[in-house]
Design a protein around this motif. Structure first.
Motif, PDB file in Angstrom:
ATOM      1  N   ASN A  90       0.842  -1.197   0.000  1.00 39.44           N
ATOM      2  CA  ASN A  90       0.000   0.000   0.000  1.00 39.44           C
ATOM      3  C   ASN A  90       0.875   1.243   0.000  1.00 39.44           C
ATOM      4  O   ASN A  90       2.105   1.165   0.075  1.00 39.44           O
ATOM      5  CB  ASN A  90      -0.988  -0.006   1.175  1.00 39.44           C
ATOM      6  N   LYS A  91       0.245   2.401  -0.121  1.00 42.98           N
ATOM      7  CA  LYS A  91       1.028   3.625  -0.259  1.00 42.98           C
ATOM      8  C   LYS A  91       1.728   4.033   1.022  1.00 42.98           C
ATOM      9  O   LYS A  91       2.599   4.892   1.004  1.00 42.98           O
ATOM     10  CB  LYS A  91       0.174   4.766  -0.808  1.00 42.98           C
ATOM     11  N   ARG A 264      -0.929  -1.339  -8.702  1.00 43.44           N
ATOM     12  CA  ARG A 264      -2.299  -0.795  -8.659  1.00 43.44           C
ATOM     13  C   ARG A 264      -2.809  -0.724  -7.222  1.00 43.44           C
ATOM     14  O   ARG A 264      -3.494   0.225  -6.843  1.00 43.44           O
ATOM     15  CB  ARG A 264      -3.233  -1.661  -9.504  1.00 43.44           C
ATOM     16  N   LYS A 265      -2.476  -1.743  -6.421  1.00 43.26           N
ATOM     17  CA  LYS A 265      -2.942  -1.761  -5.034  1.00 43.26           C
ATOM     18  C   LYS A 265      -2.358  -0.598  -4.236  1.00 43.26           C
ATOM     19  O   LYS A 265      -2.954  -0.150  -3.257  1.00 43.26           O
ATOM     20  CB  LYS A 265      -2.570  -3.099  -4.381  1.00 43.26           C
ATOM     21  N   ASP A 267      -1.899   2.333  -5.498  1.00 43.40           N
ATOM     22  CA  ASP A 267      -2.354   3.563  -6.169  1.00 43.40           C
ATOM     23  C   ASP A 267      -1.242   4.246  -6.958  1.00 43.40           C
ATOM     24  O   ASP A 267      -1.180   5.482  -7.048  1.00 43.40           O
ATOM     25  CB  ASP A 267      -2.946   4.559  -5.151  1.00 43.40           C
ATOM     26  N   GLU A 269       0.481   5.460 -10.276  1.00 47.75           N
ATOM     27  CA  GLU A 269       0.026   5.857 -11.616  1.00 47.75           C
ATOM     28  C   GLU A 269       0.716   4.996 -12.661  1.00 47.75           C
ATOM     29  O   GLU A 269       1.941   4.874 -12.666  1.00 47.75           O
ATOM     30  CB  GLU A 269       0.334   7.332 -11.862  1.00 47.75           C
TER      31      GLU A 269
END
Length: 419
Positions: A90-91, A264-265, A267, A269
């Protein structure tokens, strides 16, 4: 929860080079996560030579090239976990992974280097009609069967797609005693390197049928043959040109796609053209502290270029840990008029020391043309090219002096021009 300064996801050539580069920058708390049972990635099954001419100034096989980096990882005591599947990132840079030794693990990273590589497009992705019989494989799967498992997929072979893996497998199957009836390519040009067309097809009298495709598959339990046909300039099948080729094996070399489900998970780009992350000159994605390199970023033709790019990603991940901020006044690089994309997409002039290489691919075959580079509306580079093809990656080097000259520039545009 385990904590590391840098986590490298992927233990292929990109991940190994990035980890070594970060280690050489003085970062000790690193780990490589690799889903296979050994380091080296796809190179372990690429037993042909041609690797390392730029990096090591000698010709090596894929396993030999990979082993150079594996040996260095062992020598520098860079830790790694094998048979470890990363399920989620995750981010916030929290990684969830699983293996049979630790079970489910969570890792908090200060920086992440994405180096997951790419995968092959399958039959389902290209919608070939016909029966679902045995004998239809991707070229990479066939390569693993022949080179690592010792199995022959078949004896009479047609290959759809003229990417480098398909060309190399045409030669490999021939050397193992199979008859390669044809390599069939949808486009009016090959998507592989010129040297592979010569060494893998021309040297073995294997026909390359450009502007052709497979229109039907025949066979109940095992493939019995395929129907091929010519296509027009809009890639529509010309029915009256259909011909049947008897074969027991169809190998698919119809493109590679960067493995970016994890991206993608988080986030990150992604580029609509490459399907890989959009990065700046430091190889950093839009999520601060997450870097990308190798075939997860864009599909390369030479592993030497993967190594150069990955050294850069690993070094910059290390500098990020030490407190460097790569964000700043970005110059956007625009790809138009024959140029499909560029890596990187953004440059911060403050990060460039001597020069920066901009890598890109063209979207068609161009002869006697120019690669032109514009700083806003001012053309600064105009490089004559005898031939440009989509199968060969190109690059231009922008010097620090040139970037300083146009310090107020908003966009750099790269295009193909006839004069």
């Amino acid at each position: 929860m385990q904590e590391y300064d840098i986590v490298v996801i992927g233990g292929g050539p990109a991940g190994l080079a990035a980890a070594l580069s970060a280690k050489e920058e003085g970062i000790e708390n690193i780990i490589i996560l690799e889903r296979e049972a050994q380091l080296g990635g796809i190179l372990n099954q690429c037993i042909h030579n041609g690797f390392g001419l730029h990096t090591f100034k000698e010709e090596l096989t894929g396993p030999e090239y990979a082993q150079r980096f594996v040996d260095k990882v062992e020598e520098l005591n860079v830790p790694y976990k094998l048979n470890t599947m990363v399920l989620d990132i995750n981010k916030e840079k929290i990684i969830t992974a699983v293996n049979d030794h630790d079970g489910m693990i969570e890792i908090k990273a200060k920086a992440i280097v994405l180096a997951m590589g790419c995968r092959e497009r399958s039959r389902g992705a290209i919608n070939i009609p016909g029966s679902r019989c045995a004998g239809i494989l991707t070229a990479g799967a066939a390569q693993k069967f022949v080179n690592m498992e010792g199995y022959m997929p078949g004896r009479e072979v047609v290959i759809l797609g003229s990417g480098d893996i398909g060309l190399i497998m045409a030669r490999r199957m021939t050397l193992e005693g199979a008859k390669v009836k044809a390599v069939v390519e949808l486009m009016p040009y090959s998507s592989g390197l010129k040297r592979n067309i010569v060494q893998c097809l021309d040297d073995f009298n294997i026909p390359l049928k450009l502007s052709h495709t497979v229109t039907n598959i025949k066979g109940k339990d095992r493939l019995e043959g395929v129907t091929i046909a010519r296509v027009d300039e809009n890639r529509r099948v010309i029915k009256e040109t259909e011909e049947f080729i008897k074969c027991d094996t169809l190998l698919l070399s119809v493109g590679l796609v960067p493995e970016n489900e994890l991206s993608r998970k988080a986030d990150i780009e992604l580029s609509e053209v490459t399907s890989g992350p959009v990065v700046d000159d430091s190889m950093q994605t839009n999520i601060e502290g997450i870097f990308a390199c190798g075939n997860v970023l864009h599909v390369h033709d030479l592993v030497d270029n993967v190594t150069t790019e990955s050294y850069n990603a690993g070094k910059n991940a290390a500098l990020y840990i030490k407190g460097k901020n790569f964000r700043g006044n970005y110059i956007e690089i625009r790809a138009i008029d024959g140029i499909r994309y560029t890596v990187p997409k953004y440059i911060n002039n403050e990060n460039v020391e001597k020069f920066i290489s901009i890598r890109f691919r063209v979207g068609d075959v161009f002869r006697n043309s120019y690669i032109s580079v514009y700083f806003d509306d001012i053309r600064e580079m105009h490089i004559k090219k005898r031939i440009l093809t989509p199968g060969e990656m190109e690059d231009v080097k922008l010097t620090k002096a040139l970037l300083d000259k146009h310090s107020g520039c908003k966009t750099i545009t790269i295009k193909v021009e006839k004069e």
